[in-house]
Each structure stands twice: as structure tokens, then as C-alpha cells.
Design an enzyme around this catalytic site. Structure first.
Site, PDB file in Angstrom:
ATOM      1  N   GLU A 121     -21.068  -1.790  26.035  1.00  0.00           N
ATOM      2  CA  GLU A 121     -19.735  -1.893  26.440  1.00  0.00           C
ATOM      3  C   GLU A 121     -19.247  -3.404  26.551  1.00  0.00           C
ATOM      4  OE1 GLU A 121     -19.315   0.237  30.156  1.00  0.00           O
ATOM      5  OE2 GLU A 121     -20.039   2.030  29.442  1.00  0.00           O
ATOM      6  N   LYS A 123     -18.253  -6.717  27.996  1.00  0.00           N
ATOM      7  CA  LYS A 123     -18.107  -6.926  29.535  1.00  0.00           C
ATOM      8  C   LYS A 123     -16.979  -7.824  29.868  1.00  0.00           C
ATOM      9  CE  LYS A 123     -20.700  -8.683  33.492  1.00  0.00           C
ATOM     10  NZ  LYS A 123     -19.626  -9.353  33.980  1.00  0.00           N
ATOM     11  N   ASP A 125     -14.274  -9.756  31.776  1.00  0.00           N
ATOM     12  CA  ASP A 125     -14.244 -10.588  32.859  1.00  0.00           C
ATOM     13  C   ASP A 125     -13.117 -10.387  33.804  1.00  0.00           C
ATOM     14  OD1 ASP A 125     -15.567 -12.516  34.230  1.00  0.00           O
ATOM     15  OD2 ASP A 125     -14.833 -14.052  32.520  1.00  0.00           O
ATOM     16  N   TYR A 232     -14.993   2.452  33.150  1.00  0.00           N
ATOM     17  CA  TYR A 232     -16.333   2.797  32.357  1.00  0.00           C
ATOM     18  C   TYR A 232     -17.175   3.419  33.274  1.00  0.00           C
ATOM     19  CZ  TYR A 232     -16.702  -1.449  35.685  1.00  0.00           C
ATOM     20  OH  TYR A 232     -16.719  -2.575  36.421  1.00  0.00           O
ATOM     21  N   LYS A 321     -25.563 -11.757  28.962  1.00  0.00           N
ATOM     22  CA  LYS A 321     -24.404 -12.616  29.216  1.00  0.00           C
ATOM     23  C   LYS A 321     -24.452 -13.506  27.970  1.00  0.00           C
ATOM     24  CE  LYS A 321     -22.031 -13.251  32.588  1.00  0.00           C
ATOM     25  NZ  LYS A 321     -22.306 -13.310  33.986  1.00  0.00           N
ATOM     26  N   CYS A 415       3.963 -47.071  16.679  1.00  0.00           N
ATOM     27  CA  CYS A 415       2.575 -46.191  15.985  1.00  0.00           C
ATOM     28  C   CYS A 415       1.260 -47.150  16.131  1.00  0.00           C
ATOM     29  CB  CYS A 415       2.783 -46.039  14.453  1.00  0.00           C
ATOM     30  SG  CYS A 415       1.458 -45.275  13.724  1.00  0.00           S
ATOM     31  N   CYS A 418       0.081 -48.417  12.498  1.00  0.00           N
ATOM     32  CA  CYS A 418       0.895 -49.176  11.785  1.00  0.00           C
ATOM     33  C   CYS A 418       1.779 -49.893  12.372  1.00  0.00           C
ATOM     34  CB  CYS A 418       1.340 -48.539  10.524  1.00  0.00           C
ATOM     35  SG  CYS A 418       2.954 -47.386  11.127  1.00  0.00           S
ATOM     36  N   CYS A 433       5.835 -41.187  14.060  1.00  0.00           N
ATOM     37  CA  CYS A 433       5.767 -42.682  13.613  1.00  0.00           C
ATOM     38  C   CYS A 433       6.783 -42.633  12.436  1.00  0.00           C
ATOM     39  CB  CYS A 433       4.513 -42.994  12.995  1.00  0.00           C
ATOM     40  SG  CYS A 433       4.208 -44.109  11.639  1.00  0.00           S
ATOM     41  N   CYS A 439       2.348 -46.115   6.561  1.00  0.00           N
ATOM     42  CA  CYS A 439       1.332 -46.251   7.495  1.00  0.00           C
ATOM     43  C   CYS A 439       0.010 -45.402   7.076  1.00  0.00           C
ATOM     44  CB  CYS A 439       2.072 -44.959   8.478  1.00  0.00           C
ATOM     45  SG  CYS A 439       0.659 -44.625   9.796  1.00  0.00           S
TER      46      CYS A 439
END
Ligand code: 9MJ
Length: 675
Positions: A121, A123, A125, A232, A321, A415, A418, A433, A439
Site C-alpha cells: 500500500e 504509505k 503521509d 487500510y 521508507k 538588468c 546588461c 530587462c 542583453c
């Protein structure tokens, strides 16, 4: 009188109320437990509203198990205590296949024989919850607590829509089941966004946020959190024949209307168990909820009983795990990367930290607003998360580690590459920019986009070679790619005659791609793959697009004012017109093939392609589907007809499995599209 104006006596009302409750319970079951609704949300709402109206008119008909009574109680002063009839167990952990083997050999030694059959199954959390049903009605819900006693969270659990207030039929008079309450990743993000907006600390993960949502004294707060609950196991059951296998028990739970995980799986032997555990580790990203491992259970319930438990951990189950995907580290600095359309993208420079086996030094930070919202400061200890192949993310600061020396982030006004001023277009989160092609960063990123797979798909030119081409002065804009010749190319670092030939062949091959690819490759703001296709289909040629008025563009289906104006502006800037001409002169195709009028065997079907196919590019496969009359979308929904799955599929595969949508591998796909 009812809301609909019909006069009904109490007897009639009662009959209808019962009928409606049965229907609503049934549709809840279809929707939550089976993931297979039979009616639309609107139709469901209609039934629900009719029941509400009848109950309002006849309050004496309201019962606690009515579907309208999920949020009944007001805030409580404290949680009551619930004694578990049978202790609620937690799980021992295994962090490697060897530890799984050790667990199994201990169990086999104790039993004195091999074990046949395991159940795996995902797991979840979240927070373990016990549900008690008396005569099929939910009477108590409790947390695990210390395993012997938990907290009474009945009022909160009643608000969870996947928890039936009444079981369907065939249930024992007294039943206690266990499961995990959790939030989907999407719900978690939504809640955190809301918290950040309200200036509250964000939850680190869906688990904390699910626990926080359930341990609320006011069920009205819980009701607003979209929690889910998957069961479960059976803790206690009175007056029924106990199933012989865990798998059978899971099926039994589902028949009673409880939600079980559709991904649960049966495994024959331990080798198969290990193989599955390892493969789920790669699939975890594809689920829309967090799992932190796989629970391995011995299927035979008699063997489970014989093995019993040590302390609060059963000997018949173990949690395999996965490595944690989060870690904390120090945010050393915030750097800025300038994207192809000039967007200034902040990123985190981190004190290197190992997460799930990979050392992370850089992480994504989205945009300025997001940094401000999460109050991330330079020098902060931050929580980072690495999920699969995606770029690691900074989740937020660990406020308890603040020293006061941290520095809030400010976006530069010019920027950083540039020096051109930056602007923040209205309604956009991004700062841009204004340097355009002057640039170097914008130019380089635009070139990389041009050769990328979804654009002109020029294989062999990656980041390094592109940087070399620019540095050597061979390429300034994308048009220059089509003027490259072999000799200077061969002179570049790590380039031989053969690689140079391959690169040139790939460039040559890109010339015949359809107009939609060229439009995507040009990097027009707001024009991605899909929009490029819409434009190419509607206008058919670059010539027609260049001649289109702004109104014509805006009025095109799916375009609209924002995108239309952006396209118009791009196509009426001299520099861009010159570039388009340069590409056309080099022989790049500027036409879209007409969709065939002929046979369209896939008409009316909707497809999703996920993972890497061997003989087809994703785009190529999509184009083939469209040529046969089908449509291709990005996300799997109930309306999807087929999902084509290649190697390393993403979340779409799991979603398709959940929804029961036909899944095709490359071979099956080819059979359908290659006559
Ligand atoms: C979770 N967390 O998903 C168990 N669990 O079984 C599943 N936890 C469990 N089973 C016995 N799927 C104790 C805990």
C-alpha cells in the site's frame, strides 16, 4: 410548502428525504470511494439542495447521519478521550531492500514456513484516524494518540467528504476501521498560499497541514480544508465472519463504501515486493498526494495474528521508507538569471546540502512577490525540497532560526547582465530587462529556446556548444545557425568532423518543420507550443500572419487582447521582421500543412502523451494524432480518451490509472495511428 411550491405532507416529505439521502450517499460513494461518478456536480448539487430545502421545511426530519449534517457542531472547548478497543499500531521502518529481507526472514523464522502473498500500500503521509460505525452509522472518529487512547475528532472527521456517514449495506453491527487522513499536494499549496496571504506561518508539508486541520477545535475550520481519508485496516468488528486475507478485507471495506487506495497491490514473493518498492519510489512524484514509502503487509490474516506485535509495531507489516526529499540549509545569496524574454528570475544560492542522495547548491525561488510573501531573507535557514527531476524548491524560512542579521531581498532596478533598466509590466509578477537583443543573457537564452526540442529540435546544440558558438562570434541570432559551415564549427572545442556534420544535418532537417514550430521557436512573449499551433492553423502561413491586423489577431479563437497585442508588436518590429526574412531566405519553411480533409479515424478523441517514446518525439506523436483528427491535451481528465505512455512517465500515468482511462504503450499507439 416546499421550495418548489408543491404541498407535501410529512409522510411524503419523509419518504422523499430518505430517497434523497440514499441517492446522495450512493453518489458520494461513486465519487469518493470508486472515483467513478455517475452524475455531474450540478446534478449532485440539485439533489443536495432539494434535501436541504425539505429539511429546512421539516426540521424534525433531520438526523445526524443526513449528508447535510457534516458540519453540525460549533467549536469545542477541548477534545474528549477515546479508548481504542484494539490498540492502534504504528509501523517499523525499513530503509533498504536488505532491511526488508531481514524483516521477512524474522517473520518466516517465527512462523516456521514461507509466507505466500503480500499486500503493498502506498504509505500515506498524513494522520492516522480510527472510525467507529455502529449499525452502519459513523459514531466516533479518533486520532491514534498513544495507540491505546486517542483524541475524539468526530466533528472534524465528519466534514471529510470521502468518509461515509453511513455505510452501504452488509456491514457488521459494530465496526472500527483505520485509515489515514491527508491533503493532496494541490490542496496543501492552496492552504499555504492562503496562510501566507494572511501573514500566518506556512506548513512545511501536507502532513503537518492535515494534522493541523484535523486538530482544530472548530469543525468549521476543518470543513474548509479539502481533506481526504483512505482506509487500510479493520481494527474491530463484531458479528461478522472475519476475512482470511488482508486483500479480502480491503475489498470488504470498499464494498461498505469506504475509500481504499486504488494503487494497493498484491505481490507473490519478497523479490517482487522489493522490485515494486523500488519502482514506486520513482513514481511518488506522479501522485497528487505525498507518500513517504510503501507499507508491506503479510496478506494471510492468520499469519498476522500468529506474528502479533512488539510494542506498538506489528511484526506482520513494515514501512519501506523512501529517502526524505526535504532538508534545511542556509540561503547564502539570491542570484538573478535573465530569461529569453527578459524576465529576471531569482534563484537561491545555498550552502550545499544533500537531499535524497543528491547535493543541492541552487534552488528555484519563483519571483519577487513569492519571496516577499514567504518572507525569505538572505542568510535565513530555509527548508528546501527536491522532487524527482524538477528543480529543487525553497519552501520557506525556518523562522525559529532567525538571528536578526538576515537581509530582505530587493529586485535590482537594472538588468544584472546588461545594465538596461528593468520594468514590471502591469498585471505580471515578472520584472523584465528592457535590453532585448543587446542583453547577452536574453540572446543566449532565446537561442537555446530556438534549438530546443519543442521548437526547432536541433539536436547536438546544447548549452555548452551554444555558448561556444556565441563566444566565437559564429552566431548572433537564430538566423545565423542556418549559415554555419563545417570548417569553423570543427575548430570549436570538443568538436570533430563527425559531430560538426551531425549538427549541420540536424540544422538542415529543422528547415522543413511546420510553421507552428517556427512560431514557437521565435520566442514571442505569451506564445508557447499551443498558441503557436493555434496561430499556424488559423493563418496557414507566415505571410498571412505578417499581414494580419491587430484586431484580426485579437479576434482569433483562443488568442485575446493580451496575446494578440504581443504577437502584433513582435511581428511589426523591424528587427524581428529582418530575422524572419533571414530564416525564410535560408530555406526555413514558413507554411503550415493543411489538415487532411480525408479520413479522420481519431475524430472526437482526446489524447495525452506522457514519458519518453522510443521511435516518436512527443511532438511528432501529437502531430500524428492531430493529423488523424484527434486532439492532444496536457492533462488527464475524465474526458481523456487515451493516454500514451513512454519511459519515465509523470503523474499523468497514475491519474489515468485512477480514472480508468485506456493506457497505450508505444506499440499499441503505433497500431492505432500507422494504418
Ligand atoms: C499508511 N500510512 O498509509 C498503515 N498506512 O497499517 C497504511 N499505515 C498501517 N497502512 C498498520 N497503508 C499500521 C499502520
Amino acid at each position: 410548502m416546499t421550495e418548489t411550491g408543491a404541498v407535501v405532507d410529512l409522510g411524503q416529505a419523509q419518504e422523499r428525504v430518505q430517497e434523497l439521502r440514499q441517492q446522495i450517499d450512493y453518489h458520494n460513494y461513486r465519487y469518493h470511494a470508486l472515483d467513478s461518478p455517475e452524475i455531474s456536480d450540478g446534478e449532485y448539487d440539485q439533489l443536495f439542495q432539494e434535501l436541504l430545502a425539505l429539511e429546512n421545511a421539516h426540521p424534525e426530519l433531520v438526523t445526524p447521519d443526513s449528508p447535510t449534517q457534516r458540519v453540525g457542531a460549533g467549536p469545542q472547548a477541548a477534545f474528549g478521550v477515546v479508548e481504542h478497543r484494539v490498540p492502534m499500531l504504528s509501523l517499523a521502518n525499513a530503509f533498504s531492500p536488505d532491511q526488508l529481507k531481514a524483516w521477512y526472514s524474522r517473520a518466516r523464522n517465527l512462523l516456521g514456513h514461507d509466507v505466500e502473498g503480500f499486500v503493498l500500500e502506498p504509505k500515506l503521509d498524513g494522520l492516522a484516524v480510527s472510525l467507529t460505525y455502529e449499525d452502519g452509522r459513523l459514531v466516533v472518529a479518533a486520532t491514534r494518540g498513544n495507540g491505546a487512547q486517542g483524541e475524539d475528532i468526530t466533528a472534524n472527521v465528519r466534514t471529510i467528504r470521502s468518509v461515509p456517514l453511513r455505510l452501504t449495506s452488509g456491514y457488521p453491527p459494530l465496526l472500527e476501521v483505520r485509515g489515514e487522513a491527508f491533503l493532496t499536494k494541490q490542496a496543501f499549496e492552496y492552504i499555504n498560499d492562503e496562510r501566507a496571504r494572511e501573514g500566518q506561518p506556512v506548513f512545511a508539508n501536507p502532513r503537518n497541514s492535515a494534522a493541523g486541520s484535523l486538530r482544530q477545535l472548530d469543525p468549521n475550520v476543518t470543513a474548509r480544508r479539502p481533506l481526504e481519508l483512505i482506509t487500510y485496516s479493520m481494527g474491530y468488528a463484531e458479528g461478522m465472519r472475519r476475512p482470511r486475507r488482508h486483500w479480502e478485507m480491503l475489498e470488504q471495506l470498499r464494498e461498505w463504501g469506504l475509500k481504499t487506495n486504488p494503487l494497493n497491490a498484491q505481490c507473490g514473493d519478497l523479490a517482487e515486493v522489493i522490485e515494486r518498492c523500488l519502482s514506486w519510489e520513482h513514481q511518488r512524484e506522479s501522485l497528487d498526494y505525498d507518500i513517504d514509502g510503501v507499507v508491506v503487509k503479510i496478506d494471510d490474516l492468520a499469519a498476522q495474528e500468529e506474528l502479533g506485535s512488539v510494542g506498538r509495531e506489528p511484526r506482520w507489516a513494515i514501512a519501506y521508507k523512501f529517502p526524505p526529499t526535504q532538508a534545511t540549509t542556509v540561503l547564502r545569496n539570491i542570484g538573478i538569471n535573465v530569461g529569453r524574454t527578459g524576465s529576471l528570475n531569482p534563484f537561491a544560492v545555498l550552502e550545499p546540502v544533500k537531499v535524497a542522495g543528491v547535493t543541492i547548491k541552487l534552488a528555484s525561488l519563483h519571483n519577487e512577490e513569492d519571496i516577499a510573501r514567504k518572507d525569505i531573507r538572505i542568510g535565513d535557514t530555509v527548508l528546501v525540497q527536491r522532487a524527482g527531476e524538477v528543480i529543487p524548491q525553497v519552501i520557506g524560512p525556518v523562522l525559529s532560526k532567525r538571528t536578526g542579521a538576515e537581509i530582505p531581498f530587493k529586485m535590482p532596478t537594472v538588468c544584472p547582465v546588461c545594465g538596461a533598466p528593468v520594468v514590471k509590466p502591469e498585471g505580471e509578477a515578472m520584472v523584465r530587462c528592457t535590453g532585448g537583443v543587446t542583453c547577452p543573457s536574453q540572446r543566449y537564452e532565446a537561442l537555446l529556446h530556438f534549438v530546443s526540442r519543442s521548437a526547432m529540435d536541433i539536436q547536438g546544440i546544447g548549452e555548452k556548444l551554444m555558448a561556444e558558438l556565441v563566444r566565437a562570434g559564429l552566431v548572433f541570432d537564430s538566423g545565423d545557425l542556418y549559415r554555419l559551415i563545417k570548417e569553423p564549427l570543427m575548430e570549436l572545442e570538443r568538436m570533430g568532423a563527425k559531430s560538426a556534420e551531425n549538427v549541420l544535418a540536424s540544422i538542415e532537417g529543422s528547415k522543413s518543420l511546420p510553421l507552428s514550430r517556427v512560431l514557437n521557436a521565435l520566442g514571442i512573449i505569451h506564445v508557447g507550443e499551443r498558441m503557436a499551433e493555434i496561430l499556424a492553423q488559423c493563418f496557414g502561413s507566415m505571410e498571412r500572419l505578417l499581414a494580419a491586423s491587430q484586431e484580426e489577431l485579437i479576434d482569433t479563437d483562443g488568442v485575446g487582447p493580451k496575446i494578440g497585442s504581443s504577437i502584433y508588436e513582435f511581428l511589426h518590429t523591424e528587427r524581428n521582421i529582418d530575422l524572419i526574412r533571414k530564416l525564410a531566405d535560408a530555406g526555413v519553411n514558413m507554411m503550415e500543412a493543411e489538415r487532411p480533409e480525408g479520413e479522420q479515424p481519431l475524430a472526437g478523441t482526446t489524447w495525452v502523451i506522457t514519458g519518453t517514446l522510443g521511435r516518436w518525439s512527443r511532438l511528432g506523436a501529437g502531430e500524428r494524432i492531430k493529423a488523424l483528427g484527434g486532439s492532444v491535451t496536457d492533462s488527464v481528465s475524465k474526458k481523456t480518451s487515451y493516454v500514451v505512455v513512454g519511459a519515465d512517465p509523470g503523474s499523468k500515468l497514475a491519474r489515468a490509472q485512477q480514472l480508468g482511462i485506456p493506457i497505450l504503450d508505444e506499440g499499441a499507439f503505433e497500431q492505432m495511428v500507422v494504418g
